[in-house]
Design a protein around this motif. Structure first.
Motif, PDB file in Angstrom:
ATOM      1  N   GLU A 184       0.861  -1.192   0.000  1.00 43.58           N
ATOM      2  CA  GLU A 184       0.000   0.000   0.000  1.00 43.58           C
ATOM      3  C   GLU A 184       0.891   1.233   0.000  1.00 43.58           C
ATOM      4  O   GLU A 184       1.876   1.299   0.727  1.00 43.58           O
ATOM      5  N   TYR A 185       0.532   2.218  -0.822  1.00 42.08           N
ATOM      6  CA  TYR A 185       1.394   3.395  -0.922  1.00 42.08           C
ATOM      7  C   TYR A 185       0.597   4.639  -1.293  1.00 42.08           C
ATOM      8  O   TYR A 185      -0.526   4.569  -1.804  1.00 42.08           O
ATOM      9  N   ILE A 186       1.223   5.773  -1.037  1.00 37.88           N
ATOM     10  CA  ILE A 186       0.696   7.073  -1.447  1.00 37.88           C
ATOM     11  C   ILE A 186       1.505   7.544  -2.647  1.00 37.88           C
ATOM     12  O   ILE A 186       2.737   7.461  -2.646  1.00 37.88           O
ATOM     13  N   CYS A 187       0.833   8.019  -3.664  1.00 34.24           N
ATOM     14  CA  CYS A 187       1.499   8.560  -4.848  1.00 34.24           C
ATOM     15  C   CYS A 187       1.629  10.074  -4.673  1.00 34.24           C
ATOM     16  O   CYS A 187       0.623  10.780  -4.576  1.00 34.24           O
ATOM     17  N   SER A 259      -2.539   3.206  -6.275  1.00 28.98           N
ATOM     18  CA  SER A 259      -2.229   3.937  -5.045  1.00 28.98           C
ATOM     19  C   SER A 259      -3.437   4.030  -4.123  1.00 28.98           C
ATOM     20  O   SER A 259      -4.584   3.890  -4.541  1.00 28.98           O
ATOM     21  N   LYS A 260      -3.162   4.271  -2.836  1.00 31.91           N
ATOM     22  CA  LYS A 260      -4.227   4.487  -1.859  1.00 31.91           C
ATOM     23  C   LYS A 260      -4.694   5.931  -1.887  1.00 31.91           C
ATOM     24  O   LYS A 260      -5.868   6.230  -1.675  1.00 31.91           O
ATOM     25  N   LEU A 262      -3.629   9.956  -3.823  1.00 32.39           N
ATOM     26  CA  LEU A 262      -2.838  10.763  -4.748  1.00 32.39           C
ATOM     27  C   LEU A 262      -2.729  12.183  -4.219  1.00 32.39           C
ATOM     28  O   LEU A 262      -3.743  12.794  -3.866  1.00 32.39           O
ATOM     29  N   LYS A 278     -10.010   8.023  -7.566  1.00 39.60           N
ATOM     30  CA  LYS A 278      -8.958   7.879  -6.566  1.00 39.60           C
ATOM     31  C   LYS A 278      -9.028   9.022  -5.552  1.00 39.60           C
ATOM     32  O   LYS A 278      -9.172  10.188  -5.936  1.00 39.60           O
TER      33      LYS A 278
END
Length: 326
Positions: A184-187, A259-260, A262, A278
Motif C-alpha cells: 500500500e502506498y501514497i502517490c 495507489s491508496k 494521490l 482515486k
C-alpha cells in the motif's frame, strides 16, 4: 445552437482536433470516442493531435485514424504554416463529414488548417465544423464536449473518463512493488507544466511531517527530474520514500491506479485520478470550472495565485485527515 446534422446515422466520419497536445485535456474529452463508437459504430473516428496526447491516442481502440500534427510544444501564429497547410490537405483527402475543435485556438495558421481539412474546403462552410461553440467560463470541459456532441445529434452520453494503461506499464509497476515489498502506498506527484505550479522541497517537507504513521510514498519522476526529486526527500523521515521512473504516461496511470491516495499539483494526474475515482489532494493556484476535478473523493487546496507552494498548511492537514479516514 441547432444540430448540424440531426440524424447521426447520416454521419460517416468525424475528426476530433486536439491542438493542445496535453494529457489533461485529453482525459477531459476521453469519453467522446467511446460514446460515438458505442452508439454509432458505423462512424469512422479520426483524431489529430501531438505530444503526449498523440501517444495516449495511439492506444485508443475507438480511433480509426490518428494523425500527428506538425507541432512541437504549442501552436504559434508565426510558425509551421507550410506544415499545417500540408497536414490540412492530407486530412482533406479523408473526406471527413464533421470536424470538431473544442479548443480556443484562433491563430490564422490554425484556422487555415481547419478549413483546408474540410472536404468542401469552403471558408464559409458551416455545415462541417463544430468549433468553439461552448467555450464558456461557466462550463466544465466535460460539459463543453458533451454539448458539442449534442449539436450533431449524439445524446444520452456516459461522461465518465476513459482511462487505460498498457500491459508493459502494469508489469513494470508490479515488478517494482514486489522488489520493494510495497503493498500500500501514497502517490506523491511533484511536477506540473511550470515551476510555479510544481511542488518544491518545502512543500514536500510539509506533506511529510503531517503524514500520520509510517507511510510508503512513491514519487513518479521523469528521468530528467530524478536528481532534483532526490533532494526533496526529507532526511530522517519516518516514512519510506521510493522514486519511480516514468518514461510514458501509461506508467504514471498504472502508478496512480494502484495507489491508496494521490497528492498532486494541478496537472494531468488530477484528471487521471478522477477517472480512476482515486482519493486525491490537489493543490490549485486557481480553480476554474473548466478543469475542476470531477471526483467526490478529491479535496482542493487553494494556494497563492503566483505559486502553488504558498498555501494554508491547516487546509492540507484537514484534507489529509478526511481522505485517510475514508
Amino acid at each position: 445552437m441547432t444540430a448540424l446534422k440531426k440524424n447521426p446515422n447520416d454521419i460517416k466520419s468525424i475528426m476530433i482536433l486536439r491542438p493542445e497536445g496535453s494529457m489533461g485535456d485529453c482525459v477531459l474529452s476521453s469519453f467522446i470516442f467511446r460514446e460515438i463508437k458505442n452508439k454509432y459504430p458505423h462512424i469512422k473516428i479520426c483524431a489529430a493531435t501531438f505530444g503526449v496526447a498523440y501517444e495516449y491516442y495511439k492506444r485508443n481502440k475507438y480511433i480509426d485514424y490518428l494523425y500527428k500534427l506538425p507541432i512541437k510544444s504549442k501552436i504559434r501564429s508565426s510558425q509551421r504554416w507550410l506544415e499545417l497547410i500540408w497536414a490540412g490537405l492530407v486530412i482533406r483527402t479523408k473526406g471527413i463529414d464533421i470536424i470538431i475543435d473544442s479548443s480556443d485556438k484562433s491563430s490564422p495558421n490554425w484556422l487555415l488548417f481547419k478549413y483546408l481539412s474540410s472536404k468542401k474546403n469552403g471558408l464559409l462552410d458551416k455545415d462541417h465544423f463544430v468549433s468553439n461553440l461552448y467555450n464558456r467560463d461557466d462550463l466544465h470541459g466535460v460539459e463543453q464536449e458533451q454539448q458539442i456532441l449534442e449539436t450533431i445529434g449524439i445524446k444520452g452520453l456516459d461522461t465518465t473518463y476513459d482511462i487505460y494503461s498498457t500491459p508493459e506499464a502494469e508489469n513494470k509497476l508490479s515488478d517494482f512493488l514486489k522488489k520493494n515489498n510495497i503493498d500500500e502506498y501514497i502517490c506523491l506527484n511533484c511536477h506540473a507544466s511550470t515551476e510555479p505550479r510544481s511542488f518544491n522541497s518545502n512543500t514536500v517537507h510539509i506533506i511529510d511531517k503531517n503524514m500520520p504513521d509510517n507511510k510508503k510514498i512513491i514519487i513518479p519522476c521523469m528521468p530528467r527530474h530524478i536528481n532534483s526529486i532526490k533532494s526533496y526527500i526529507p532526511e530522517g523521515s519516518k516514512h519510506s520514500y521510493y522514486i519511480y521512473e516514468t518514461n510514458d504516461i501509461f506508467e504514471l496511470i498504472s502508478l496512480i491506479k494502484s495507489s491508496k491516495l494521490l497528492i498532486t499539483p494541478d496537472t494531468a494526474a488530477v484528471h487521471i485520478g478522477c477517472g480512476l475515482h482515486k482519493p486525491t489532494i490537489v493543490f490549485y493556484i486557481t480553480t476554474h470550472p473548466h478543469h475542476a476535478p470531477r471526483n467526490d473523493l478529491a479535496k482542493v487546496i487553494i494556494s497563492d495565485s503566483s505559486n502553488v507552494n504558498i498555501f494554508n498548511e491547516e487546509d492540507y492537514i484537514a484534507a489529509l485527515k478526511y481522505l485517510l479516514e475514508k
